[in-house]
Design a protein around this motif. Structure first.
Motif, short mmCIF file in Angstrom:
data_model
loop_
_atom_site.label_atom_id
_atom_site.label_comp_id
_atom_site.label_asym_id
_atom_site.label_seq_id
_atom_site.Cartn_x
_atom_site.Cartn_y
_atom_site.Cartn_z
N ILE A 122 0.83 -1.21 0.00
CA ILE A 122 0.00 0.00 0.00
C ILE A 122 0.86 1.26 0.00
CG2 ILE A 122 -1.65 1.33 1.37
CD1 ILE A 122 -2.73 -1.48 2.30
N LEU A 123 1.92 1.28 0.82
CA LEU A 123 2.78 2.46 0.87
C LEU A 123 3.47 2.72 -0.46
CD1 LEU A 123 4.26 1.98 4.44
CD2 LEU A 123 2.69 3.79 3.70
N ALA A 124 3.75 1.66 -1.21
CA ALA A 124 4.37 1.82 -2.54
C ALA A 124 3.35 2.20 -3.60
CB ALA A 124 5.08 0.53 -2.93
N MET A 125 2.14 1.65 -3.52
CA MET A 125 1.15 1.81 -4.60
C MET A 125 0.24 3.01 -4.42
SD MET A 125 -0.18 0.90 -7.44
CE MET A 125 0.83 -0.56 -7.73
N ARG A 126 -0.23 3.28 -3.21
CA ARG A 126 -1.27 4.30 -3.00
C ARG A 126 -0.90 5.67 -3.59
NH1 ARG A 126 -5.67 5.13 0.67
NH2 ARG A 126 -6.45 7.23 0.25
N PRO A 127 0.32 6.18 -3.38
CA PRO A 127 0.64 7.49 -3.96
C PRO A 127 0.56 7.51 -5.49
CG PRO A 127 2.21 6.92 -2.25
CD PRO A 127 1.43 5.68 -2.54
N LEU A 128 0.90 6.39 -6.11
CA LEU A 128 0.88 6.33 -7.58
C LEU A 128 -0.54 6.31 -8.11
CD1 LEU A 128 3.73 3.69 -8.13
CD2 LEU A 128 3.90 6.17 -7.82
N VAL A 129 -1.45 5.66 -7.38
CA VAL A 129 -2.87 5.67 -7.76
C VAL A 129 -3.45 7.06 -7.52
CG1 VAL A 129 -5.15 4.71 -7.26
CG2 VAL A 129 -3.15 3.21 -7.30
N ASP A 130 -3.17 7.65 -6.37
CA ASP A 130 -3.69 8.98 -6.05
C ASP A 130 -3.22 10.02 -7.06
OD1 ASP A 130 -5.01 7.99 -3.86
OD2 ASP A 130 -3.61 8.80 -2.37
N ALA A 131 -1.99 9.86 -7.57
CA ALA A 131 -1.44 10.82 -8.53
C ALA A 131 -1.92 10.55 -9.95
CB ALA A 131 0.09 10.78 -8.48
N GLY A 132 -2.62 9.45 -10.16
CA GLY A 132 -3.13 9.12 -11.48
C GLY A 132 -2.13 8.44 -12.39
N LEU A 133 -0.95 8.11 -11.87
CA LEU A 133 0.04 7.43 -12.71
C LEU A 133 -0.35 5.98 -12.95
CD1 LEU A 133 3.46 8.78 -11.33
CD2 LEU A 133 1.95 9.74 -13.07
N VAL A 134 -0.90 5.33 -11.93
CA VAL A 134 -1.41 3.96 -12.07
C VAL A 134 -2.94 4.03 -12.09
CG1 VAL A 134 -1.62 1.69 -10.98
CG2 VAL A 134 0.56 2.92 -10.89
N PRO A 135 -3.57 3.57 -13.16
CA PRO A 135 -5.04 3.61 -13.23
C PRO A 135 -5.66 2.78 -12.11
CG PRO A 135 -4.07 3.14 -15.39
CD PRO A 135 -2.96 3.03 -14.39
N MET A 136 -6.80 3.23 -11.61
CA MET A 136 -7.47 2.52 -10.53
C MET A 136 -7.87 1.11 -10.94
SD MET A 136 -9.90 5.57 -9.01
CE MET A 136 -10.62 4.48 -7.78
N ASP A 137 -8.14 0.91 -12.23
CA ASP A 137 -8.56 -0.41 -12.69
C ASP A 137 -7.41 -1.24 -13.26
OD1 ASP A 137 -8.10 1.02 -14.98
OD2 ASP A 137 -10.03 0.56 -15.94
N ALA A 138 -6.17 -0.83 -12.95
CA ALA A 138 -4.99 -1.54 -13.46
C ALA A 138 -4.91 -2.96 -12.92
CB ALA A 138 -3.72 -0.78 -13.09
N ALA A 139 -4.40 -3.87 -13.75
CA ALA A 139 -4.12 -5.24 -13.33
C ALA A 139 -2.69 -5.26 -12.79
CB ALA A 139 -4.27 -6.20 -14.50
N ILE A 140 -2.56 -5.36 -11.47
CA ILE A 140 -1.27 -5.23 -10.80
C ILE A 140 -0.79 -6.57 -10.29
CG2 ILE A 140 -0.09 -4.21 -8.81
CD1 ILE A 140 -0.62 -2.22 -11.03
N THR A 141 0.50 -6.81 -10.48
CA THR A 141 1.17 -7.98 -9.91
C THR A 141 2.13 -7.52 -8.83
OG1 THR A 141 1.03 -9.23 -11.98
CG2 THR A 141 2.70 -9.92 -10.41
N ALA A 142 2.19 -8.27 -7.74
CA ALA A 142 3.12 -7.95 -6.66
C ALA A 142 3.82 -9.23 -6.20
CB ALA A 142 2.38 -7.31 -5.49
#
Length: 316
Positions: A122-142
């Motif tokens: 969450i700490l790595a991903m949330r800022p990128l989603v909030d900034a619009g760099l990663v789409p909210m509906d992105a298919a993410i692998t971790a």
């Protein structure tokens, strides 16, 4: 007046470490249950209701039962189980999650402590989603690699067995949760801003503690024009001034000076280190923490400090 604290389930890995954090604090009065009455519901209920702050270090079902025993409206519950991490009425115990998260933690009496993998993700991903760099509906692998202490007492006993009882298969990294339904996935999606749970692949390694979650990103799948420099800048801006989060330089050469990444580099701290490694086509965002510290007990104590309005780093 000292804050009365009761750790329900203090015999486990998380509970023991919370005790270690709190035992030397003059502002804390630790309430301890008599070992002979550990399973006595009446005695547990008495202590749960006598405490100003209760830490629940229990399996999910037992945590729900403990909450049901609490009738004192002034008792703040910090639940380290999975039971309430996406439940209505519970505040997620990650002070760095959003600008108003600390205010929510101060106001609530119900705090759900994050999972170790989830905190890193969450700490790595949330800022990128909030900034619009990663789409909210992105298919993410971790991907995650973690020390064996995260498996609790039974796994620790396996890895620390005597030589004649030791299973040599444990010397190899072991991927697990191959049913693709790891218990941290719901909170990963709920608190990162993603619409879908990530495809999550955890691996346990033959070392006691330390954890790194890696997020492989195709730049072409992000907001058009996104660069590694933008990803790094978003993380650096979001966590500027956060005492427990460090954003290391882009493509941090020092971290890879020996050619390999140190998963245990945050051990014995309440710190999270964030990294962005990149090529022309890809970025790898990595978050590193101590799975027993910021990934569990340290996070719980930090949330308590925020709730009580004292120094957030007290005891940590």
């Amino acid at each position: 007046m000292a804050t009365r604290v009761f750790v329900d389930g203090h015999e486990g890995t998380t509970g023991l470490r919370i005790h270690e954090y709190l035992i030397g604090r003059s502002d804390i009065d630790l309430l301890v249950i008599d070992s002979a009455k550990r399973k006595d519901a009446q005695e547990r209920a008495r202590l749960l209701n006598a405490a100003d702050v209760v830490f629940l270090c229990l399996p999910d079902a037992a945590a729900k039962e403990a909450v049901a025993l609490i009738e004192n409206p002034a008792t703040c519950v910090i639940d380290a189980s999975t039971a309430h991490r996406t439940a209505p009425g519970w505040v997620f115990g990650l002070p760095e999650l959003a600008a108003d998260q600390r205010a929510k933690l101060r106001a609530t009496k119900r705090i759900a402590n994050p999972g170790c993998h989830a905190s890193a993700f969450i700490l790595a991903m949330r800022p990128l989603v909030d900034a619009g760099l990663v789409p909210m509906d992105a298919a993410i692998t971790a991907n995650s690699i973690t020390g064996y202490s995260g498996g609790g007492k039974s796994m620790i006993a396996q890895y620390e067995a005597k030589e004649e009882d030791f299973d040599t298969k444990l010397l190899s990294p072991r991927p697990y949760a191959l049913g693709l339904t790891h218990k941290h996935q719901p909170e990963m999606a709920a608190h990162s801003g993603l619409k879908h749970q990530p495809l999550f692949q955890p691996i346990v390694g033959p070392f006691y503690k330390g954890l790194t979650v890696s997020l492989p990103l195709h730049l072409s799948a992000l907001k058009p024009g996104t660069t590694p420099e933008q990803i790094h800048a978003v993380l650096a801006a979001r966590y500027s001034g956060e005492r427990f989060i460090r954003v290391l330089p882009l493509r941090d050469a020092e971290s890879l000076a020996g050619g390999f990444f140190d998963v245990q580099g945050c051990n014995d701290t309440n710190r999270v280190d964030l990294f962005v490694f990149a090529s022309e086509q890809h970025a790898m965002v990595m978050a590193r923490l101590d799975n027993l510290g910021k990934g569990a007990s340290g996070a719980a104590v930090q949330s308590m400090n925020v709730h009580l309005g004292c120094d957030e780093a007290l005891g940590l």
